[in-house]
Design an enzyme around this catalytic site. Sequence first.
Site, mmCIF file in Angstrom:
data_model
loop_
_atom_site.group_PDB
_atom_site.id
_atom_site.type_symbol
_atom_site.label_atom_id
_atom_site.label_comp_id
_atom_site.label_asym_id
_atom_site.label_seq_id
_atom_site.Cartn_x
_atom_site.Cartn_y
_atom_site.Cartn_z
ATOM 1 N N TYR A 176 -80.101 -32.201 -14.569
ATOM 2 C CA TYR A 176 -79.951 -33.569 -15.065
ATOM 3 C C TYR A 176 -79.732 -33.633 -16.581
ATOM 4 C CZ TYR A 176 -80.148 -35.350 -10.467
ATOM 5 O OH TYR A 176 -79.803 -35.631 -9.171
ATOM 6 N N ALA A 204 -78.551 -28.186 -5.645
ATOM 7 C CA ALA A 204 -80.011 -28.242 -5.759
ATOM 8 C C ALA A 204 -80.349 -29.374 -6.722
ATOM 9 C CB ALA A 204 -80.552 -26.923 -6.294
ATOM 10 N N LYS A 205 -81.270 -30.222 -6.331
ATOM 11 C CA LYS A 205 -81.648 -31.341 -7.203
ATOM 12 C C LYS A 205 -82.732 -30.835 -8.155
ATOM 13 C CE LYS A 205 -82.632 -36.266 -6.685
ATOM 14 N NZ LYS A 205 -81.538 -36.862 -7.441
ATOM 15 N N THR A 206 -82.313 -30.029 -9.127
ATOM 16 C CA THR A 206 -83.272 -29.469 -10.087
ATOM 17 C C THR A 206 -83.330 -30.361 -11.314
ATOM 18 O OG1 THR A 206 -81.576 -28.134 -11.192
ATOM 19 C CG2 THR A 206 -82.775 -27.087 -9.383
ATOM 20 N N SER A 217 -83.484 -27.689 -1.921
ATOM 21 C CA SER A 217 -83.339 -27.494 -3.374
ATOM 22 C C SER A 217 -84.208 -26.323 -3.816
ATOM 23 C CB SER A 217 -83.771 -28.748 -4.139
ATOM 24 O OG SER A 217 -82.896 -29.818 -3.897
#
Length: 305
Positions: free
Chosen positions: A164, A158-160, A64
Amino acid sequence: MPITPTPKIWMNGELVAWEDAKIHVLTHSLHYGTGVFEGIRAYETATGPAVFRLTDHMVRLQNSAKIIGMDLPYGVEDLVEATKDVVRESGLPSAYIRPIAYYGYGEMGLSTLPCSIDVAIACWPWGAYLGDDAMTKGVRLKTSSWTRLDHNTMPPAAKTTGNYVNSTLAKVEALKGGYDEALLLNPQGMVSECTGENVFVARHGKLLSPPLSAGALEGITQDSVMTIARDLGIDVALSELARSDVYIAEEMFLCGTAAEVSAVNSVDDRDIPCPGPMTTAIGETYHRAIRGEVDRYKDWVEHVD
Ligand code: PPE
Protein backbone atom coordinates in the site's frame (compact mmCIF):
# COMPACT_ATOMS: atom_id res chain seq x y z
CA MET A 1 -11.90 9.65 7.15
CA PRO A 2 -11.60 9.82 10.95
CA ILE A 3 -11.97 6.64 12.98
CA THR A 4 -14.74 6.49 15.58
CA PRO A 5 -13.75 4.13 18.44
CA THR A 6 -15.85 1.08 19.28
CA PRO A 7 -15.68 -0.77 22.63
CA LYS A 8 -13.48 -3.78 21.80
CA ILE A 9 -10.72 -4.99 19.49
CA TRP A 10 -9.84 -8.67 19.15
CA MET A 11 -6.11 -9.28 19.69
CA ASN A 12 -4.57 -12.75 19.65
CA GLY A 13 -7.69 -14.49 20.91
CA GLU A 14 -8.94 -11.89 23.41
CA LEU A 15 -11.30 -8.95 23.24
CA VAL A 16 -9.41 -5.96 24.65
CA ALA A 17 -10.60 -2.40 25.25
CA TRP A 18 -10.16 -0.14 22.18
CA GLU A 19 -7.64 2.11 23.96
CA ASP A 20 -5.56 -0.88 25.10
CA ALA A 21 -5.10 -2.33 21.60
CA LYS A 22 -1.52 -1.02 21.32
CA ILE A 23 1.73 -2.37 19.90
CA HIS A 24 5.42 -1.57 20.48
CA VAL A 25 7.25 0.82 18.08
CA LEU A 26 9.77 -1.96 17.44
CA THR A 27 7.08 -4.27 16.04
CA HIS A 28 8.70 -6.06 13.08
CA SER A 29 5.97 -5.42 10.49
CA LEU A 30 5.92 -1.68 11.23
CA HIS A 31 9.53 -1.51 10.02
CA TYR A 32 9.36 -3.85 7.02
CA GLY A 33 5.76 -3.68 5.74
CA THR A 34 5.23 -7.41 6.20
CA GLY A 35 1.68 -7.39 7.58
CA VAL A 36 -1.31 -8.83 5.72
CA PHE A 37 -4.78 -7.40 6.11
CA GLU A 38 -8.39 -7.37 4.94
CA GLY A 39 -11.14 -4.82 4.52
CA ILE A 40 -14.63 -6.18 5.16
CA ARG A 41 -18.03 -4.58 5.67
CA ALA A 42 -20.95 -5.58 7.87
CA TYR A 43 -24.40 -4.31 6.89
CA GLU A 44 -27.74 -3.98 8.60
CA THR A 45 -30.18 -6.60 7.34
CA ALA A 46 -33.81 -7.31 8.22
CA THR A 47 -32.54 -10.11 10.46
CA GLY A 48 -29.70 -8.25 12.20
CA PRO A 49 -26.12 -7.24 11.29
CA ALA A 50 -24.41 -9.51 8.78
CA VAL A 51 -20.88 -9.55 7.39
CA PHE A 52 -20.63 -9.65 3.62
CA ARG A 53 -18.68 -12.68 2.33
CA LEU A 54 -16.79 -12.93 5.63
CA THR A 55 -15.49 -16.46 4.98
CA ASP A 56 -14.19 -15.48 1.54
CA HIS A 57 -12.32 -12.52 3.04
CA MET A 58 -10.70 -14.76 5.65
CA VAL A 59 -9.70 -17.25 2.94
CA ARG A 60 -8.03 -14.37 1.09
CA LEU A 61 -6.25 -13.30 4.29
CA GLN A 62 -4.91 -16.85 4.55
CA ASN A 63 -3.86 -16.72 0.89
CA SER A 64 -2.08 -13.37 1.36
CA ALA A 65 -0.20 -14.92 4.29
CA LYS A 66 0.62 -18.00 2.21
CA ILE A 67 2.03 -15.90 -0.62
CA ILE A 68 4.46 -14.17 1.75
CA GLY A 69 5.22 -17.39 3.64
CA MET A 70 3.52 -16.36 6.89
CA ASP A 71 1.96 -19.21 8.86
CA LEU A 72 -1.15 -17.75 10.51
CA PRO A 73 -1.81 -19.13 14.00
CA TYR A 74 -5.61 -19.05 13.42
CA GLY A 75 -7.72 -20.87 10.85
CA VAL A 76 -10.51 -19.39 8.71
CA GLU A 77 -13.23 -20.55 11.12
CA ASP A 78 -11.47 -19.02 14.16
CA LEU A 79 -11.14 -15.71 12.34
CA VAL A 80 -14.77 -15.80 11.20
CA GLU A 81 -15.97 -16.33 14.77
CA ALA A 82 -13.61 -13.65 16.12
CA THR A 83 -14.95 -11.15 13.57
CA LYS A 84 -18.52 -11.90 14.55
CA ASP A 85 -17.57 -11.33 18.21
CA VAL A 86 -16.04 -7.93 17.39
CA VAL A 87 -19.05 -6.77 15.38
CA ARG A 88 -21.49 -8.05 18.01
CA GLU A 89 -19.55 -6.28 20.81
CA SER A 90 -19.55 -3.02 18.82
CA GLY A 91 -23.33 -2.86 18.91
CA LEU A 92 -23.18 -1.27 15.44
CA PRO A 93 -25.79 -2.12 12.79
CA SER A 94 -23.13 -1.70 10.06
CA ALA A 95 -19.35 -1.39 10.23
CA TYR A 96 -16.05 -1.55 8.39
CA ILE A 97 -13.89 -4.39 9.67
CA ARG A 98 -10.10 -4.50 9.53
CA PRO A 99 -8.34 -7.79 10.33
CA ILE A 100 -4.54 -7.60 10.29
CA ALA A 101 -1.80 -10.18 10.88
CA TYR A 102 1.75 -8.98 11.46
CA TYR A 103 5.15 -10.03 12.68
CA GLY A 104 5.34 -8.84 16.26
CA TYR A 105 7.79 -7.37 18.76
CA GLY A 106 10.86 -9.25 19.94
CA GLU A 107 13.05 -9.76 16.89
CA MET A 108 14.63 -7.28 14.50
CA GLY A 109 16.33 -7.90 11.14
CA LEU A 110 14.94 -8.91 7.78
CA SER A 111 14.33 -12.57 8.44
CA THR A 112 10.80 -13.21 9.59
CA LEU A 113 11.66 -16.78 10.56
CA PRO A 114 12.14 -16.15 14.30
CA CYS A 115 9.25 -13.66 14.60
CA SER A 116 5.99 -14.07 16.45
CA ILE A 117 2.81 -13.62 14.39
CA ASP A 118 0.11 -11.46 15.93
CA VAL A 119 -3.46 -11.07 14.71
CA ALA A 120 -5.96 -8.31 15.44
CA ILE A 121 -9.49 -7.51 14.25
CA ALA A 122 -11.10 -4.10 14.72
CA CYS A 123 -14.31 -2.51 13.47
CA TRP A 124 -15.71 1.00 13.34
CA PRO A 125 -18.37 2.96 11.42
CA TRP A 126 -17.20 4.02 7.93
CA GLY A 127 -19.24 5.85 5.29
CA ALA A 128 -18.91 6.24 1.52
CA TYR A 129 -15.26 5.74 0.54
CA LEU A 130 -15.18 7.83 -2.65
CA GLY A 131 -17.80 10.34 -1.53
CA ASP A 132 -21.60 10.22 -1.38
CA ASP A 133 -21.99 11.07 -5.07
CA ALA A 134 -19.71 8.31 -6.38
CA MET A 135 -22.58 6.16 -7.65
CA THR A 136 -24.55 8.91 -9.37
CA LYS A 137 -22.10 11.61 -10.46
CA GLY A 138 -19.12 9.30 -10.72
CA VAL A 139 -15.45 9.87 -9.91
CA ARG A 140 -12.62 11.43 -11.93
CA LEU A 141 -9.60 9.21 -12.55
CA LYS A 142 -6.05 10.05 -13.57
CA THR A 143 -3.56 7.51 -14.86
CA SER A 144 -0.80 7.43 -12.28
CA SER A 145 2.84 8.23 -12.89
CA TRP A 146 3.44 5.30 -10.50
CA THR A 147 3.49 1.77 -11.91
CA ARG A 148 1.54 -1.05 -10.24
CA LEU A 149 3.68 -3.61 -8.45
CA ASP A 150 5.26 -6.44 -10.40
CA HIS A 151 4.66 -10.10 -9.48
CA ASN A 152 8.37 -10.67 -8.91
CA THR A 153 8.97 -7.61 -6.73
CA MET A 154 6.02 -7.16 -4.38
CA PRO A 155 3.31 -9.75 -5.18
CA PRO A 156 0.21 -7.61 -5.83
CA ALA A 157 -2.13 -10.55 -5.24
CA ALA A 158 -1.17 -10.55 -1.55
CA LYS A 159 -2.88 -7.82 0.45
CA THR A 160 0.27 -6.86 2.35
CA THR A 161 0.67 -3.60 4.22
CA GLY A 162 3.87 -2.84 2.29
CA ASN A 163 2.05 -2.99 -1.05
CA TYR A 164 0.00 0.00 0.00
CA VAL A 165 3.01 2.32 -0.25
CA ASN A 166 2.42 2.01 -4.01
CA SER A 167 -1.32 2.72 -3.57
CA THR A 168 -0.66 5.66 -1.24
CA LEU A 169 1.81 7.32 -3.62
CA ALA A 170 -0.70 7.03 -6.46
CA LYS A 171 -3.68 8.17 -4.37
CA VAL A 172 -2.00 11.30 -3.00
CA GLU A 173 -0.68 12.23 -6.46
CA ALA A 174 -4.22 11.91 -7.89
CA LEU A 175 -5.80 13.96 -5.09
CA LYS A 176 -3.17 16.71 -5.35
CA GLY A 177 -3.85 16.85 -9.09
CA GLY A 178 -7.55 17.47 -8.43
CA TYR A 179 -8.74 13.94 -9.25
CA ASP A 180 -10.62 11.47 -7.04
CA GLU A 181 -8.65 8.31 -7.71
CA ALA A 182 -5.63 6.96 -9.61
CA LEU A 183 -5.65 4.34 -12.35
CA LEU A 184 -2.55 2.17 -12.16
CA LEU A 185 -0.89 0.49 -15.16
CA ASN A 186 1.28 -2.57 -14.65
CA PRO A 187 4.96 -2.82 -15.71
CA GLN A 188 3.79 -4.04 -19.15
CA GLY A 189 1.70 -0.87 -19.54
CA MET A 190 -1.65 -2.62 -19.26
CA VAL A 191 -4.42 -1.56 -16.86
CA SER A 192 -4.27 -3.24 -13.44
CA GLU A 193 -6.57 -1.54 -10.92
CA CYS A 194 -7.03 1.58 -8.79
CA THR A 195 -5.42 2.23 -5.41
CA GLY A 196 -8.14 0.39 -3.47
CA GLU A 197 -10.60 -0.87 -6.10
CA ASN A 198 -10.87 -3.20 -9.08
CA VAL A 199 -11.83 -1.70 -12.42
CA PHE A 200 -14.63 -2.67 -14.84
CA VAL A 201 -14.78 -1.26 -18.38
CA ALA A 202 -17.52 -1.80 -21.00
CA ARG A 203 -16.34 -2.33 -24.58
CA HIS A 204 -18.57 -3.50 -27.43
CA GLY A 205 -21.33 -4.18 -24.89
CA LYS A 206 -19.16 -6.50 -22.82
CA LEU A 207 -17.88 -5.83 -19.27
CA LEU A 208 -14.17 -6.50 -18.77
CA SER A 209 -12.00 -6.43 -15.65
CA PRO A 210 -8.24 -7.02 -15.37
CA PRO A 211 -7.32 -10.33 -13.67
CA LEU A 212 -4.75 -11.17 -11.00
CA SER A 213 -2.13 -11.71 -13.69
CA ALA A 214 -2.51 -8.03 -14.68
CA GLY A 215 -1.45 -7.03 -11.14
CA ALA A 216 -4.93 -6.65 -9.67
CA LEU A 217 -6.02 -7.91 -6.28
CA GLU A 218 -8.49 -10.78 -6.66
CA GLY A 219 -11.38 -8.67 -5.47
CA ILE A 220 -14.30 -10.19 -3.63
CA THR A 221 -16.51 -7.35 -4.90
CA GLN A 222 -15.12 -8.01 -8.40
CA ASP A 223 -16.28 -11.61 -8.05
CA SER A 224 -19.69 -10.52 -6.69
CA VAL A 225 -20.10 -8.06 -9.57
CA MET A 226 -19.26 -10.75 -12.13
CA THR A 227 -21.85 -13.10 -10.64
CA ILE A 228 -24.50 -10.36 -10.53
CA ALA A 229 -23.66 -9.29 -14.10
CA ARG A 230 -24.03 -12.85 -15.41
CA ASP A 231 -27.34 -13.24 -13.59
CA LEU A 232 -28.54 -9.98 -15.17
CA GLY A 233 -27.66 -11.40 -18.60
CA ILE A 234 -24.60 -9.17 -19.06
CA ASP A 235 -21.59 -10.55 -20.92
CA VAL A 236 -18.66 -10.27 -18.47
CA ALA A 237 -15.08 -11.59 -18.34
CA LEU A 238 -11.67 -11.08 -16.77
CA SER A 239 -9.49 -9.58 -19.47
CA GLU A 240 -6.38 -7.57 -20.17
CA LEU A 241 -7.16 -3.92 -20.94
CA ALA A 242 -5.05 -1.28 -22.65
CA ARG A 243 -5.18 2.40 -21.78
CA SER A 244 -7.09 3.08 -25.01
CA ASP A 245 -9.81 0.60 -24.00
CA VAL A 246 -10.45 2.85 -21.02
CA TYR A 247 -10.50 6.12 -22.98
CA ILE A 248 -13.18 4.84 -25.33
CA ALA A 249 -15.13 2.83 -22.75
CA GLU A 250 -18.91 2.85 -23.14
CA GLU A 251 -19.08 2.95 -19.35
CA MET A 252 -16.76 2.27 -16.45
CA PHE A 253 -16.96 1.65 -12.73
CA LEU A 254 -14.74 0.78 -9.77
CA CYS A 255 -15.61 -1.73 -7.10
CA GLY A 256 -14.30 -2.77 -3.72
CA THR A 257 -15.48 -3.44 -0.21
CA ALA A 258 -14.92 0.16 0.86
CA ALA A 259 -15.90 1.83 -2.45
CA GLU A 260 -18.76 -0.65 -3.20
CA VAL A 261 -19.78 0.15 -6.81
CA SER A 262 -18.63 3.63 -7.87
CA ALA A 263 -19.18 5.00 -11.38
CA VAL A 264 -16.35 6.68 -13.30
CA ASN A 265 -17.11 9.86 -15.25
CA SER A 266 -13.70 10.54 -16.79
CA VAL A 267 -10.16 9.24 -17.13
CA ASP A 268 -7.35 11.69 -17.92
CA ASP A 269 -10.04 14.26 -18.77
CA ARG A 270 -11.64 12.06 -21.44
CA ASP A 271 -15.35 11.87 -20.57
CA ILE A 272 -16.98 8.49 -20.10
CA PRO A 273 -20.82 8.18 -20.16
CA CYS A 274 -21.84 8.07 -16.50
CA PRO A 275 -23.51 6.31 -14.81
CA GLY A 276 -23.93 3.72 -17.57
CA PRO A 277 -26.89 1.33 -17.65
CA MET A 278 -24.85 -1.73 -16.63
CA THR A 279 -23.21 0.24 -13.79
CA THR A 280 -26.62 1.31 -12.50
CA ALA A 281 -28.19 -2.16 -12.75
CA ILE A 282 -25.23 -3.89 -11.09
CA GLY A 283 -24.85 -1.18 -8.44
CA GLU A 284 -28.51 -1.43 -7.45
CA THR A 285 -28.42 -5.22 -7.22
CA TYR A 286 -25.18 -5.11 -5.23
CA HIS A 287 -26.68 -2.67 -2.75
CA ARG A 288 -29.62 -4.99 -2.17
CA ALA A 289 -27.44 -8.11 -2.04
CA ILE A 290 -25.17 -6.77 0.72
CA ARG A 291 -28.24 -6.13 2.85
CA GLY A 292 -29.56 -9.65 2.38
CA GLU A 293 -32.43 -8.49 0.16
CA VAL A 294 -31.69 -10.81 -2.77
CA ASP A 295 -32.58 -14.47 -2.17
CA ARG A 296 -30.15 -15.73 -4.77
CA TYR A 297 -27.20 -14.20 -2.88
CA LYS A 298 -28.29 -15.11 0.67
CA ASP A 299 -25.14 -17.23 1.18
CA TRP A 300 -23.00 -14.08 0.85
CA VAL A 301 -24.57 -12.59 3.97
CA GLU A 302 -23.08 -14.06 7.17
CA HIS A 303 -25.10 -13.06 10.21
CA VAL A 304 -23.36 -12.07 13.42
CA ASP A 305 -26.03 -13.81 15.56
N1 PPE B 1 -7.66 -3.65 -5.22
C1 PPE B 1 -7.04 -3.09 -4.17
C2 PPE B 1 -5.66 -2.56 -4.32
C3 PPE B 1 -7.71 -3.01 -2.95
O1 PPE B 1 -7.10 -2.47 -1.90
C4 PPE B 1 -9.04 -3.50 -2.85
C5 PPE B 1 -9.78 -3.41 -1.55
C6 PPE B 1 -9.65 -4.06 -3.98
C7 PPE B 1 -8.91 -4.12 -5.15
C8 PPE B 1 -11.03 -4.64 -3.96
O2 PPE B 1 -11.09 -5.81 -3.20
P1 PPE B 1 -12.41 -6.28 -2.45
O3 PPE B 1 -12.61 -5.37 -1.30
O4 PPE B 1 -12.14 -7.67 -2.06
O5 PPE B 1 -13.51 -6.18 -3.42
N2 PPE B 1 -9.45 -2.31 -0.75
C9 PPE B 1 -9.79 -2.34 0.65
C10 PPE B 1 -8.97 -1.37 1.43
C11 PPE B 1 -9.19 0.09 1.19
C12 PPE B 1 -8.41 0.94 2.17
O6 PPE B 1 -8.50 2.16 2.05
O7 PPE B 1 -7.74 0.42 3.05
C13 PPE B 1 -11.29 -2.21 0.86
O8 PPE B 1 -12.03 -1.87 -0.05
O9 PPE B 1 -11.73 -2.47 1.97
